[in-house]
Design a protein around this motif. Structure first.
Motif, PDB file in Angstrom:
ATOM      1  N   UNK A  95       0.851  -1.177   0.000  1.00  0.00           N
ATOM      2  CA  UNK A  95       0.000   0.000   0.000  1.00  0.00           C
ATOM      3  C   UNK A  95       0.892   1.234   0.000  1.00  0.00           C
ATOM      4  N   UNK A  96       0.420   2.309  -0.656  1.00  0.00           N
ATOM      5  CA  UNK A  96       1.187   3.541  -0.699  1.00  0.00           C
ATOM      6  C   UNK A  96       0.906   4.368   0.551  1.00  0.00           C
ATOM      7  N   UNK A  97       1.963   4.869   1.172  1.00  0.00           N
ATOM      8  CA  UNK A  97       1.865   5.685   2.381  1.00  0.00           C
ATOM      9  C   UNK A  97       2.776   6.906   2.233  1.00  0.00           C
ATOM     10  N   UNK A  98       2.823   7.699   3.267  1.00  0.00           N
ATOM     11  CA  UNK A  98       3.670   8.884   3.285  1.00  0.00           C
ATOM     12  C   UNK A  98       4.782   8.682   4.307  1.00  0.00           C
ATOM     13  N   UNK A  99       6.023   8.650   3.839  1.00  0.00           N
ATOM     14  CA  UNK A  99       7.171   8.511   4.729  1.00  0.00           C
ATOM     15  C   UNK A  99       7.725   9.873   5.119  1.00  0.00           C
ATOM     16  N   UNK A 100       8.741   9.869   5.951  1.00  0.00           N
ATOM     17  CA  UNK A 100       9.342  11.121   6.420  1.00  0.00           C
ATOM     18  C   UNK A 100       9.953  11.938   5.285  1.00  0.00           C
ATOM     19  N   UNK A 101      10.400  11.239   4.220  1.00  0.00           N
ATOM     20  CA  UNK A 101      11.055  11.939   3.114  1.00  0.00           C
ATOM     21  C   UNK A 101      10.286  11.844   1.806  1.00  0.00           C
ATOM     22  N   UNK A 102       9.039  11.390   1.851  1.00  0.00           N
ATOM     23  CA  UNK A 102       8.253  11.309   0.628  1.00  0.00           C
ATOM     24  C   UNK A 102       7.416  10.045   0.578  1.00  0.00           C
ATOM     25  N   UNK A 103       6.848   9.747  -0.606  1.00  0.00           N
ATOM     26  CA  UNK A 103       5.973   8.582  -0.753  1.00  0.00           C
ATOM     27  C   UNK A 103       6.736   7.264  -0.582  1.00  0.00           C
ATOM     28  N   UNK A 104       6.088   6.325   0.085  1.00  0.00           N
ATOM     29  CA  UNK A 104       6.647   4.991   0.290  1.00  0.00           C
ATOM     30  C   UNK A 104       5.599   3.947  -0.070  1.00  0.00           C
ATOM     31  N   UNK A 105       6.059   2.750  -0.385  1.00  0.00           N
ATOM     32  CA  UNK A 105       5.201   1.573  -0.524  1.00  0.00           C
ATOM     33  C   UNK A 105       5.514   0.695   0.669  1.00  0.00           C
ATOM     34  N   UNK A 106       4.462   0.185   1.321  1.00  0.00           N
ATOM     35  CA  UNK A 106       4.638  -0.506   2.591  1.00  0.00           C
ATOM     36  C   UNK A 106       3.881  -1.817   2.644  1.00  0.00           C
ATOM     37  N   UNK A 107       4.415  -2.730   3.463  1.00  0.00           N
ATOM     38  CA  UNK A 107       3.691  -3.918   3.903  1.00  0.00           C
ATOM     39  C   UNK A 107       3.751  -3.931   5.428  1.00  0.00           C
ATOM     40  N   UNK A 108       2.689  -4.456   6.026  1.00  0.00           N
ATOM     41  CA  UNK A 108       2.566  -4.493   7.480  1.00  0.00           C
ATOM     42  C   UNK A 108       2.418  -5.933   7.946  1.00  0.00           C
ATOM     43  N   UNK A 109       3.058  -6.244   9.073  1.00  0.00           N
ATOM     44  CA  UNK A 109       2.892  -7.543   9.709  1.00  0.00           C
ATOM     45  C   UNK A 109       3.080  -7.372  11.205  1.00  0.00           C
ATOM     46  N   UNK A 111       4.718  -8.731  14.919  1.00  0.00           N
ATOM     47  CA  UNK A 111       5.756  -9.550  15.541  1.00  0.00           C
ATOM     48  C   UNK A 111       5.084 -10.490  16.545  1.00  0.00           C
ATOM     49  N   UNK A 112       5.838 -11.345  17.232  1.00  0.00           N
ATOM     50  CA  UNK A 112       5.209 -12.316  18.140  1.00  0.00           C
ATOM     51  C   UNK A 112       4.366 -11.701  19.261  1.00  0.00           C
ATOM     52  N   UNK A 113       4.595 -10.422  19.603  1.00  0.00           N
ATOM     53  CA  UNK A 113       3.826  -9.767  20.657  1.00  0.00           C
ATOM     54  C   UNK A 113       2.770  -8.818  20.109  1.00  0.00           C
ATOM     55  N   UNK A 114       2.538  -8.874  18.805  1.00  0.00           N
ATOM     56  CA  UNK A 114       1.538  -8.072  18.105  1.00  0.00           C
ATOM     57  C   UNK A 114       1.935  -6.610  17.942  1.00  0.00           C
ATOM     58  N   UNK A 115       3.232  -6.301  18.064  1.00  0.00           N
ATOM     59  CA  UNK A 115       3.709  -4.990  17.650  1.00  0.00           C
ATOM     60  C   UNK A 115       3.548  -4.919  16.142  1.00  0.00           C
ATOM     61  N   UNK A 116       3.069  -3.778  15.638  1.00  0.00           N
ATOM     62  CA  UNK A 116       2.861  -3.609  14.206  1.00  0.00           C
ATOM     63  C   UNK A 116       4.167  -3.166  13.557  1.00  0.00           C
ATOM     64  N   UNK A 117       4.636  -3.955  12.609  1.00  0.00           N
ATOM     65  CA  UNK A 117       5.881  -3.665  11.904  1.00  0.00           C
ATOM     66  C   UNK A 117       5.543  -3.326  10.461  1.00  0.00           C
ATOM     67  N   UNK A 118       6.016  -2.182  10.011  1.00  0.00           N
ATOM     68  CA  UNK A 118       5.842  -1.734   8.634  1.00  0.00           C
ATOM     69  C   UNK A 118       7.209  -1.748   7.975  1.00  0.00           C
ATOM     70  N   UNK A 119       7.332  -2.450   6.858  1.00  0.00           N
ATOM     71  CA  UNK A 119       8.556  -2.412   6.064  1.00  0.00           C
ATOM     72  C   UNK A 119       8.217  -1.696   4.777  1.00  0.00           C
ATOM     73  N   UNK A 120       9.016  -0.692   4.458  1.00  0.00           N
ATOM     74  CA  UNK A 120       8.692   0.210   3.354  1.00  0.00           C
ATOM     75  C   UNK A 120       9.894   0.459   2.466  1.00  0.00           C
ATOM     76  N   UNK A 121       9.573   0.863   1.234  1.00  0.00           N
ATOM     77  CA  UNK A 121      10.598   1.322   0.297  1.00  0.00           C
ATOM     78  C   UNK A 121      10.134   2.678  -0.259  1.00  0.00           C
ATOM     79  N   UNK A 122      11.088   3.579  -0.441  1.00  0.00           N
ATOM     80  CA  UNK A 122      10.752   4.872  -1.045  1.00  0.00           C
ATOM     81  C   UNK A 122      10.511   4.694  -2.519  1.00  0.00           C
ATOM     82  N   UNK A 123       9.527   5.428  -3.022  1.00  0.00           N
ATOM     83  CA  UNK A 123       9.149   5.337  -4.439  1.00  0.00           C
ATOM     84  C   UNK A 123       9.909   6.349  -5.266  1.00  0.00           C
TER      85      UNK A 123
END
Length: 123
Positions: A95-109, A111-123
């Motif tokens: 999904x497309x989101x807004x990062x600190x330096x511009x647009x990013x594409x992200x996936x969310x998953x 961790x074992x304790x249900x912390x939300x982890x977003x891994x993103x790449x700048x577009x």
């Protein structure tokens, strides 16, 4: 600027060894020990410290209350394939989101304790 960058964040978890193993396996981070045996994982010039509930009286975070965005140098398709290979369920994305330096594409998953982890790449 008053603040130049983030040095580390702290996640409150139920089992530190399990969390370290997850972040090493899934996100290919390096395990480090500090301050009388505390545990963290390191990537680049940053790290994620782990604490159990009540370990740090100044921190009132609950287990699983974290939400963090991590930037990858990998193409997002490679990230998705790696997560699938590690048996990690993507809960949202790409999904497309807004990062600190511009647009990013992200996936969310989670961790074992249900912390939300977003891994993103700048577009």
């Amino acid at each position: 600027m008053l603040i130049s960058h983030i040095d580390h964040i702290v996640l409150t978890v139920s089992d530190i060894e399990r969390s370290v193993a997850f972040y090493k396996r899934v996100l290919l981070m390096q395990e480090v020990s500090f301050a009388n045996g505390r545990k963290a994982v390191k990537f680049g010039c940053q790290k994620i410290n782990f604490q159990i509930l009540g370990q740090e009286p100044r921190n009132l975070a609950q287990v699983g209350s974290g939400d963090v965005c991590l930037i990858s140098d990998w193409p997002l398709g490679d990230v998705v394939n790696h997560l699938a290979g590690e048996g990690v369920e993507i809960v949202e994305g790409p999904v497309e989101k807004s990062g600190a330096s511009g647009p990013i594409q992200s996936v969310y998953f989670l961790d074992p304790d249900l912390n939300l982890i977003e891994v993103s790449v700048y577009m």
